[in-house]
Design a protein around this motif. Structure first.
Motif, PDB file in Angstrom:
ATOM      1  N   ASP A  83      -6.189  40.801  -7.477  1.00  0.00           N
ATOM      2  CA  ASP A  83      -6.556  41.939  -8.314  1.00  0.00           C
ATOM      3  C   ASP A  83      -6.048  41.581  -9.718  1.00  0.00           C
ATOM      4  O   ASP A  83      -5.207  40.696  -9.863  1.00  0.00           O
ATOM      5  CB  ASP A  83      -5.853  43.188  -7.775  1.00  0.00           C
ATOM      6  CG  ASP A  83      -6.009  44.386  -8.702  1.00  0.00           C
ATOM      7  OD1 ASP A  83      -7.135  44.682  -9.109  1.00  0.00           O
ATOM      8  OD2 ASP A  83      -4.971  45.000  -9.023  1.00  0.00           O
ATOM      9  N   THR A 125      -1.458  43.896 -11.407  1.00  0.00           N
ATOM     10  CA  THR A 125      -1.113  42.790 -10.516  1.00  0.00           C
ATOM     11  C   THR A 125      -0.754  41.565 -11.348  1.00  0.00           C
ATOM     12  O   THR A 125       0.350  41.041 -11.246  1.00  0.00           O
ATOM     13  CB  THR A 125      -2.285  42.477  -9.549  1.00  0.00           C
ATOM     14  OG1 THR A 125      -2.518  43.618  -8.712  1.00  0.00           O
ATOM     15  CG2 THR A 125      -1.975  41.278  -8.670  1.00  0.00           C
ATOM     16  N   CYS A 185     -10.474  36.219  -9.006  1.00  0.00           N
ATOM     17  CA  CYS A 185     -10.090  37.606  -9.281  1.00  0.00           C
ATOM     18  C   CYS A 185     -11.210  38.552  -8.849  1.00  0.00           C
ATOM     19  O   CYS A 185     -12.392  38.291  -9.118  1.00  0.00           O
ATOM     20  CB  CYS A 185      -9.807  37.809 -10.771  1.00  0.00           C
ATOM     21  SG  CYS A 185      -8.203  37.142 -11.260  1.00  0.00           S
ATOM     22  N   THR A 188     -11.971  42.500  -9.416  1.00  0.00           N
ATOM     23  CA  THR A 188     -11.481  43.627 -10.210  1.00  0.00           C
ATOM     24  C   THR A 188     -12.459  44.798 -10.175  1.00  0.00           C
ATOM     25  O   THR A 188     -13.663  44.590 -10.003  1.00  0.00           O
ATOM     26  CB  THR A 188     -11.252  43.186 -11.682  1.00  0.00           C
ATOM     27  OG1 THR A 188     -10.896  44.329 -12.472  1.00  0.00           O
ATOM     28  CG2 THR A 188     -12.496  42.549 -12.289  1.00  0.00           C
ATOM     29  N   SER A 248      -5.603  38.212   0.052  1.00  0.00           N
ATOM     30  CA  SER A 248      -5.782  39.185  -1.033  1.00  0.00           C
ATOM     31  C   SER A 248      -4.424  39.642  -1.553  1.00  0.00           C
ATOM     32  O   SER A 248      -3.551  40.027  -0.779  1.00  0.00           O
ATOM     33  CB  SER A 248      -6.577  40.399  -0.528  1.00  0.00           C
ATOM     34  OG  SER A 248      -6.741  41.330  -1.579  1.00  0.00           O
ATOM     35  N   GLY A 254      -2.693  42.261  -4.338  1.00  0.00           N
ATOM     36  CA  GLY A 254      -2.953  43.366  -5.256  1.00  0.00           C
ATOM     37  C   GLY A 254      -1.870  44.417  -5.192  1.00  0.00           C
ATOM     38  O   GLY A 254      -0.978  44.348  -4.332  1.00  0.00           O
ATOM     39  N   ASP A 255      -1.958  45.403  -6.085  1.00  0.00           N
ATOM     40  CA  ASP A 255      -0.881  46.399  -6.202  1.00  0.00           C
ATOM     41  C   ASP A 255      -1.199  47.713  -5.493  1.00  0.00           C
ATOM     42  O   ASP A 255      -0.353  48.592  -5.420  1.00  0.00           O
ATOM     43  CB  ASP A 255      -0.590  46.689  -7.686  1.00  0.00           C
ATOM     44  CG  ASP A 255      -1.761  47.391  -8.365  1.00  0.00           C
ATOM     45  OD1 ASP A 255      -1.614  48.545  -8.787  1.00  0.00           O
ATOM     46  OD2 ASP A 255      -2.854  46.785  -8.447  1.00  0.00           O
ATOM     47  N   ASP A 284      -6.765  47.314  -2.440  1.00  0.00           N
ATOM     48  CA  ASP A 284      -6.708  45.841  -2.472  1.00  0.00           C
ATOM     49  C   ASP A 284      -6.366  45.178  -1.140  1.00  0.00           C
ATOM     50  O   ASP A 284      -6.589  43.982  -0.976  1.00  0.00           O
ATOM     51  CB  ASP A 284      -5.646  45.371  -3.490  1.00  0.00           C
ATOM     52  CG  ASP A 284      -5.913  45.880  -4.898  1.00  0.00           C
ATOM     53  OD1 ASP A 284      -7.056  45.763  -5.355  1.00  0.00           O
ATOM     54  OD2 ASP A 284      -4.970  46.399  -5.537  1.00  0.00           O
TER      55      ASP A 284
END
Length: 219
Positions: free
Chosen positions: A17, A21, A122, A124, A179, A181-182, A187
């Motif tokens: 992400d 991130t 990425c 997004t 993967s 991500g935050d 994510d």
């Protein structure tokens, strides 16, 4: 705090992400929400306050009926009558990463290290051009093989297509992808369901640790 859900035994592709991130900047993240909220209020001819209430009410109602999960901003706007194509246009027009972010030498070093062993992609919920501008401002655009965005499929994460596309473009099996991500609901959950690995991070400081984490998890 970083939470490791699963790391593939044979890891080929890391799917990052971008927002919150690959950088940590709350002012920029809230700015992205605010400009869209303001534009929505403008288009509808209602106050920002009323718009915020509308957004919050919809999101909390959605969360209640979906087992506490969170819904993305683009999907919230879509539910309130703003098509994804319009959101893409708004984001392209209103979001300027260079106003908030700057080059990150530590991130550059980390991604260059990871790039030696893995394909980096990425995915997004911003349009591709905003994602690319963000990577460029951070100084990491050369480390990322592909950016898959909101306008690639006209779908917001957590949709399968962007993640499956990341695997396809890097010629990796789904189970060879990880993967990072935050946001757990946006994510991580879907990639895990697809068979990918997943690591939940709390901002870029956790991403700095990834080379060590991946080395350790291999031993």
């Amino acid at each position: 705090l970083m939470k490791i859900y699963r790391v593939p035994k044979k890891l080929k592709t890391i799917v990052f992400d971008i927002d919150s991130t690959l950088y940590t900047n709350e002012a920029y993240v809230s700015h992205q929400s605010e400009v869209q909220l303001r534009r929505f209020a403008n288009v509808r001819g209602i106050s920002e306050e009323k718009t915020r209430t509308m957004f919050d009410d919809y999101r909390s109602e959605w969360s209640k009926t979906h087992g506490g999960k969170k819904i993305s901003e683009s999907n919230t706007l879509a539910a309130l009558g703003i098509p994804i194509e319009t959101t893409v246009a708004w984001r392209n027009e209103l979001i300027e990463p260079a106003d908030f972010l700057s080059r990150d030498e530590k991130l550059i070093a980390v991604l260059q290290t990871l790039k030696k062993s893995y394909a980096l992609v990425c995915v997004t919920n911003n349009p591709v051009s905003v994602g690319c501008k963000t990577l460029s401002v951070l100084g990491v655009e050369d480390c990322i093989a592909y950016v898959i965005g909101l306008d690639t499929f006209g779908k917001s994460k957590p949709a399968r297509e962007p993640f499956e596309e990341a695997a396809r473009r890097t010629e990796a099996a789904i189970e060879e992808c990880l993967s990072v991500g935050d946001r757990y609901d946006i994510d991580i959950v879907l990639p895990l369901d697809l068979g990918m690995g997943g690591i939940l991070v709390d901002g870029v400081s956790d991403v700095y640790e990834l080379p060590n984490v991946l080395n350790f998890s291999r031993k």
